[in-house]
Design a protein around this motif. Structure first.
Motif, PDB file in Angstrom:
ATOM      1  N   MET A   1       0.846  -1.171   0.000  1.00 30.59           N
ATOM      2  CA  MET A   1       0.000   0.000   0.000  1.00 30.59           C
ATOM      3  C   MET A   1       0.896   1.240   0.000  1.00 30.59           C
ATOM      4  SD  MET A   1      -2.842   1.276   2.800  1.00 30.59           S
ATOM      5  CE  MET A   1      -4.000  -0.010   2.456  1.00 30.59           C
ATOM      6  N   ASN A   2       0.681   2.098  -0.985  1.00 23.67           N
ATOM      7  CA  ASN A   2       1.489   3.309  -1.048  1.00 23.67           C
ATOM      8  C   ASN A   2       0.826   4.433  -0.250  1.00 23.67           C
ATOM      9  OD1 ASN A   2      -0.569   4.301  -2.642  1.00 23.67           O
ATOM     10  ND2 ASN A   2       0.569   4.100  -4.555  1.00 23.67           N
ATOM     11  N   LEU A   3       1.493   5.564  -0.200  1.00 25.01           N
ATOM     12  CA  LEU A   3       1.023   6.682   0.608  1.00 25.01           C
ATOM     13  C   LEU A   3      -0.302   7.239   0.098  1.00 25.01           C
ATOM     14  CD1 LEU A   3       1.626   8.567   2.966  1.00 25.01           C
ATOM     15  CD2 LEU A   3       2.829  10.050   1.357  1.00 25.01           C
ATOM     16  N   LEU A   6      -3.122   5.056   1.289  1.00 27.90           N
ATOM     17  CA  LEU A   6      -3.326   5.221   2.722  1.00 27.90           C
ATOM     18  C   LEU A   6      -4.104   6.508   3.014  1.00 27.90           C
ATOM     19  CD1 LEU A   6      -2.776   4.213   5.599  1.00 27.90           C
ATOM     20  CD2 LEU A   6      -0.668   5.563   5.547  1.00 27.90           C
ATOM     21  N   ILE A   7      -3.741   7.581   2.351  1.00 24.04           N
ATOM     22  CA  ILE A   7      -4.458   8.848   2.531  1.00 24.04           C
ATOM     23  C   ILE A   7      -5.903   8.710   2.079  1.00 24.04           C
ATOM     24  CG2 ILE A   7      -4.588  11.233   1.697  1.00 24.04           C
ATOM     25  CD1 ILE A   7      -1.519  11.244   1.722  1.00 24.04           C
ATOM     26  N   SER A   8      -6.107   8.056   0.966  1.00 25.10           N
ATOM     27  CA  SER A   8      -7.463   7.827   0.472  1.00 25.10           C
ATOM     28  C   SER A   8      -8.280   6.992   1.452  1.00 25.10           C
ATOM     29  CB  SER A   8      -7.396   7.137  -0.885  1.00 25.10           C
ATOM     30  OG  SER A   8      -8.667   6.951  -1.407  1.00 25.10           O
ATOM     31  N   LEU A   9      -7.663   6.000   2.047  1.00 24.59           N
ATOM     32  CA  LEU A   9      -8.344   5.167   3.036  1.00 24.59           C
ATOM     33  C   LEU A   9      -8.703   5.964   4.294  1.00 24.59           C
ATOM     34  CD1 LEU A   9      -9.269   2.262   3.600  1.00 24.59           C
ATOM     35  CD2 LEU A   9      -7.045   1.895   4.676  1.00 24.59           C
ATOM     36  N   ILE A  10      -7.819   6.853   4.714  1.00 23.95           N
ATOM     37  CA  ILE A  10      -8.104   7.705   5.876  1.00 23.95           C
ATOM     38  C   ILE A  10      -9.266   8.641   5.572  1.00 23.95           C
ATOM     39  CG2 ILE A  10      -7.179   9.572   7.313  1.00 23.95           C
ATOM     40  CD1 ILE A  10      -4.454   8.104   7.129  1.00 23.95           C
ATOM     41  N   ALA A  13     -12.480   6.572   5.632  1.00 19.06           N
ATOM     42  CA  ALA A  13     -12.883   6.211   6.993  1.00 19.06           C
ATOM     43  C   ALA A  13     -13.473   7.411   7.736  1.00 19.06           C
ATOM     44  CB  ALA A  13     -11.684   5.655   7.755  1.00 19.06           C
ATOM     45  N   SER A  14     -12.857   8.575   7.597  1.00 19.28           N
ATOM     46  CA  SER A  14     -13.390   9.742   8.300  1.00 19.28           C
ATOM     47  C   SER A  14     -14.742  10.164   7.733  1.00 19.28           C
ATOM     48  CB  SER A  14     -12.395  10.906   8.262  1.00 19.28           C
ATOM     49  OG  SER A  14     -12.157  11.312   6.939  1.00 19.28           O
ATOM     50  N   GLY A  15     -14.934  10.060   6.426  1.00 20.81           N
ATOM     51  CA  GLY A  15     -16.231  10.363   5.837  1.00 20.81           C
ATOM     52  C   GLY A  15     -17.303   9.401   6.311  1.00 20.81           C
ATOM     53  N   LEU A  16     -16.966   8.120   6.385  1.00 16.76           N
ATOM     54  CA  LEU A  16     -17.929   7.122   6.862  1.00 16.76           C
ATOM     55  C   LEU A  16     -18.271   7.331   8.337  1.00 16.76           C
ATOM     56  CD1 LEU A  16     -16.716   3.905   5.024  1.00 16.76           C
ATOM     57  CD2 LEU A  16     -18.741   5.288   4.549  1.00 16.76           C
ATOM     58  N   ILE A  17     -17.292   7.720   9.138  1.00 16.82           N
ATOM     59  CA  ILE A  17     -17.557   7.996  10.548  1.00 16.82           C
ATOM     60  C   ILE A  17     -18.523   9.164  10.692  1.00 16.82           C
ATOM     61  CG2 ILE A  17     -16.497   8.901  12.668  1.00 16.82           C
ATOM     62  CD1 ILE A  17     -14.062   7.115  11.995  1.00 16.82           C
ATOM     63  N   LEU A  18     -18.322  10.208   9.899  1.00 20.44           N
ATOM     64  CA  LEU A  18     -19.237  11.357   9.960  1.00 20.44           C
ATOM     65  C   LEU A  18     -20.639  10.970   9.493  1.00 20.44           C
ATOM     66  CD1 LEU A  18     -16.892  14.220   8.765  1.00 20.44           C
ATOM     67  CD2 LEU A  18     -17.936  13.978  11.017  1.00 20.44           C
ATOM     68  N   PHE A  19     -20.747  10.116   8.472  1.00 23.36           N
ATOM     69  CA  PHE A  19     -22.064   9.651   8.026  1.00 23.36           C
ATOM     70  C   PHE A  19     -22.761   8.829   9.103  1.00 23.36           C
ATOM     71  CE2 PHE A  19     -20.812   9.878   3.330  1.00 23.36           C
ATOM     72  CZ  PHE A  19     -21.449  11.089   3.182  1.00 23.36           C
ATOM     73  N   THR A  52     -13.362  13.189  -1.707  1.00 26.92           N
ATOM     74  CA  THR A  52     -11.921  13.235  -1.935  1.00 26.92           C
ATOM     75  C   THR A  52     -11.346  11.833  -2.068  1.00 26.92           C
ATOM     76  OG1 THR A  52     -11.786  15.297  -0.697  1.00 26.92           O
ATOM     77  CG2 THR A  52      -9.740  14.107  -1.028  1.00 26.92           C
ATOM     78  N   ALA A  53     -11.805  10.928  -1.226  1.00 24.66           N
ATOM     79  CA  ALA A  53     -11.325   9.542  -1.303  1.00 24.66           C
ATOM     80  C   ALA A  53     -11.721   8.913  -2.636  1.00 24.66           C
ATOM     81  CB  ALA A  53     -11.882   8.724  -0.149  1.00 24.66           C
ATOM     82  N   LEU A  54     -12.957   9.143  -3.064  1.00 28.00           N
ATOM     83  CA  LEU A  54     -13.391   8.589  -4.347  1.00 28.00           C
ATOM     84  C   LEU A  54     -12.615   9.193  -5.504  1.00 28.00           C
ATOM     85  CD1 LEU A  54     -17.253   8.393  -3.841  1.00 28.00           C
ATOM     86  CD2 LEU A  54     -15.612   6.513  -3.890  1.00 28.00           C
ATOM     87  N   TYR A  55     -12.365  10.493  -5.424  1.00 28.69           N
ATOM     88  CA  TYR A  55     -11.614  11.136  -6.497  1.00 28.69           C
ATOM     89  C   TYR A  55     -10.193  10.607  -6.558  1.00 28.69           C
ATOM     90  CZ  TYR A  55      -9.332  14.651  -9.313  1.00 28.69           C
ATOM     91  OH  TYR A  55      -8.603  15.282 -10.282  1.00 28.69           O
ATOM     92  N   LYS A  56      -9.538  10.515  -5.404  1.00 28.40           N
ATOM     93  CA  LYS A  56      -8.144  10.073  -5.396  1.00 28.40           C
ATOM     94  C   LYS A  56      -7.992   8.615  -5.799  1.00 28.40           C
ATOM     95  CE  LYS A  56      -5.474  13.036  -2.546  1.00 28.40           C
ATOM     96  NZ  LYS A  56      -4.627  13.257  -3.668  1.00 28.40           N
TER      97      LYS A  56
END
Length: 134
Positions: A1-3, A6-10, A13-19, A52-56
């Motif tokens: 897993m590259n950087l 990892l950023i996309s996964l973070i 996860a934060s978007g899903l937590i807010l939902f 942002t995660a979907l775009y990246k």
């Protein structure tokens, strides 16, 4: 897993937590206006990291994606009028908003207009070519 992944996964996860928080607050008491507004605010706040995660992870680098889809990222901007709405009614509604109940909903108007302009009028060359063909 590259950087980048990892950023996309973070972000995801934060978007899903807010939902999830938004859904839990709304589910607690959907008739309460404060719960509805906080839920709406968290929903729009969760759209930014999710988009942002979907775009990246998916859209970045693909050239065949329509511009309206990539510009739908701006939907998260509706967080700001929801935040204004929340700040005007918490902990107690301000007196002016008690008499003029629809006044705060006008805060959404500029953001909705901007969203319309960005999504539907995102390609000026295409619009000009439609005008020149007549």
């Amino acid at each position: 897993m590259n950087l980048g992944q990892l950023i996309s996964l973070i972000y995801l996860a934060s978007g899903l937590i807010l939902f999830i928080l938004s859904w839990m607050i709304l589910r607690e008491n959907p008739r309460n206006r404060l719960n509805r507004i906080v839920s709406l605010m968290l929903f729009f706040a969760g759209l930014a990291p999710l988009a942002t995660a979907l775009y990246k992870s998916i859209l970045e680098g693909n050239t065949g994606i329509p511009s309206w889809l990539t510009n739908s990222f701006y939907l998260w901007e509706l967080f700001f009028p929801a935040l204004l709405y929340f700040s005007a009614i918490f902990p107690e509604p301000q007196p002016i908003y008690k008499t003029h109940k629809r006044l705060l909903q006008l805060a959404f108007t500029p953001h909705l207009l901007h969203l319309f302009l960005v999504i539907f009028l995102s390609d000026p060359d295409k619009l000009l070519s439609l005008l020149n063909t007549q």
